[in-house]
Design a protein around this motif. Sequence first.
Motif, PDB file in Angstrom:
ATOM      1  N   GLU A  89      -2.602  -0.460  -9.565  1.00 38.86           N
ATOM      2  CA  GLU A  89      -1.189  -0.486  -9.218  1.00 38.86           C
ATOM      3  C   GLU A  89      -0.890   0.470  -8.071  1.00 38.86           C
ATOM      4  OE1 GLU A  89       3.001   0.964 -11.329  1.00 38.86           O
ATOM      5  OE2 GLU A  89       1.180   0.702 -12.537  1.00 38.86           O
ATOM      6  N   HIS A  90      -1.476   1.649  -8.115  1.00 41.53           N
ATOM      7  CA  HIS A  90      -1.280   2.629  -7.043  1.00 41.53           C
ATOM      8  C   HIS A  90      -1.914   2.154  -5.739  1.00 41.53           C
ATOM      9  CE1 HIS A  90       0.530   6.226  -8.987  1.00 41.53           C
ATOM     10  NE2 HIS A  90       0.089   5.631 -10.093  1.00 41.53           N
ATOM     11  N   LYS A 112       0.588  -1.365   0.711  1.00 46.73           N
ATOM     12  CA  LYS A 112       1.886  -1.807   1.239  1.00 46.73           C
ATOM     13  C   LYS A 112       2.473  -0.769   2.175  1.00 46.73           C
ATOM     14  CE  LYS A 112       6.507  -3.300  -0.186  1.00 46.73           C
ATOM     15  NZ  LYS A 112       7.427  -3.536  -1.330  1.00 46.73           N
ATOM     16  N   ARG A 113       2.429   0.491   1.762  1.00 41.17           N
ATOM     17  CA  ARG A 113       3.019   1.558   2.579  1.00 41.17           C
ATOM     18  C   ARG A 113       2.249   1.738   3.894  1.00 41.17           C
ATOM     19  NH1 ARG A 113       5.818   6.432   2.036  1.00 41.17           N
ATOM     20  NH2 ARG A 113       6.220   7.105   4.178  1.00 41.17           N
ATOM     21  N   ASN A 120      -3.687  -9.761   1.501  1.00 45.46           N
ATOM     22  CA  ASN A 120      -2.995  -8.509   1.743  1.00 45.46           C
ATOM     23  C   ASN A 120      -3.123  -8.035   3.188  1.00 45.46           C
ATOM     24  OD1 ASN A 120      -1.814  -7.103  -0.865  1.00 45.46           O
ATOM     25  ND2 ASN A 120      -3.668  -8.191  -1.499  1.00 45.46           N
ATOM     26  N   HIS A 165      -3.755   2.671 -14.402  1.00 46.02           N
ATOM     27  CA  HIS A 165      -2.734   2.548 -13.356  1.00 46.02           C
ATOM     28  C   HIS A 165      -3.312   2.602 -11.942  1.00 46.02           C
ATOM     29  CE1 HIS A 165       0.085   3.047 -16.618  1.00 46.02           C
ATOM     30  NE2 HIS A 165      -0.457   4.215 -16.927  1.00 46.02           N
ATOM     31  N   LYS A 223       0.429  -0.195  -4.009  1.00 48.66           N
ATOM     32  CA  LYS A 223       1.561   0.507  -3.395  1.00 48.66           C
ATOM     33  C   LYS A 223       1.154   1.190  -2.095  1.00 48.66           C
ATOM     34  CE  LYS A 223       4.049   1.424  -7.731  1.00 48.66           C
ATOM     35  NZ  LYS A 223       4.477   2.473  -8.705  1.00 48.66           N
ATOM     36  N   VAL A 224      -0.031   1.799  -2.106  1.00 44.66           N
ATOM     37  CA  VAL A 224      -0.503   2.500  -0.908  1.00 44.66           C
ATOM     38  C   VAL A 224      -0.798   1.512   0.210  1.00 44.66           C
ATOM     39  CG1 VAL A 224      -2.390   3.887   0.031  1.00 44.66           C
ATOM     40  CG2 VAL A 224      -1.347   4.505  -2.153  1.00 44.66           C
TER      41      VAL A 224
END
Length: 337
Positions: free
Chosen positions: A129-130, A136-137, A169, A126, A133-134
């Motif tokens: 995936e994390h 993006k944040r 990204n 995972h 997310k990070v």
Amino acid sequence: MKYYPKKAVWEMTLKCNMNCMHCGSKAGKERDLELTTDECLDIAQQLIDMGLEEITLIGGEIFLKKDWDKVSRKFVDNGVSTNIITNAFNLNEENFEQIKNSGINILYISVDGLENTHNTIRRNPHSFEHVLKVIKRLKEEKMPLGIVTTVTGLNVDELEDMYDFVVDNGIPCWQLQIASPMGNARDNPELVLAVDKVPYLTKFIRDKKALGKVIMFTGDDIGYYDENEDYIRGYGNELWCGCQAGKFVVGIDSIGNVKGCESLQDDSFIEGNLRENTLDEIWNREGAFAYNRNFLPDMLKGKCKDCDKGFICAGGCRQLSYFSTDDKYENIYCCYR
């Protein structure tokens, strides 16, 4: 000649939430009696008093270290350019607020391949995936962001696709460095980068840097005087001028041991401990960091011996030489010879 620590790397804790295949320090459990917050703040002041200009705070996983933000803030408030490297796996709302208020220069996230490769190296299905997310944040919060990739035998052929990932990204900067066969990497020979891949690596960095879409940084363990050397370091037209460990770079671990570079993961490189002596005493001790401060070209071995660039190159990155050949003065990854 007087030396001053202008750049530092500080391993603030060995505690980590992963067990990565390439981890040089074999991070996981925190060491016994790691430095307290008060000790860390005192050491930070010592570094500041000695004129430190830049520091990178690492782990283990730095966000598992209590009060990391107090230490980071002390550096920032005293004009020291402060960076952090994280695996980004357990970042939470508290961390995001700390990062937002920390004033750090750049938060670097370790990304070591596309999803399958990254997760394999991180030994966690995972992790990638994390990371997404990070990223993006952090972008939503307009926080400073970069990527660090440790180049290995498993991911070197994915660099073109990774470049697209970085661009797509909107990540502004990307640093590449070679995995050294130390720590966990020594137990995973498939990670060792083939020597004949390094010329491709220097050309890749030069070519992508020229496109101007991403700020590319080169680790000290890449290159040395091939046709791409003028283009792969810093902001261009900067040449490798020898390993700076113990000359202008200092490494500190989580129990206060001082080395010339925190990548020199061998106890033979420990010059002293900050619980026993001040940094000034350790740094300026007669005979300290002799492997670099007392370097002479006739110390070079193997292909580096009698090289016409040896007087300035000094055998490239000291830690890569040491862990690849068991000798500090022979660099088999040199692109020049």
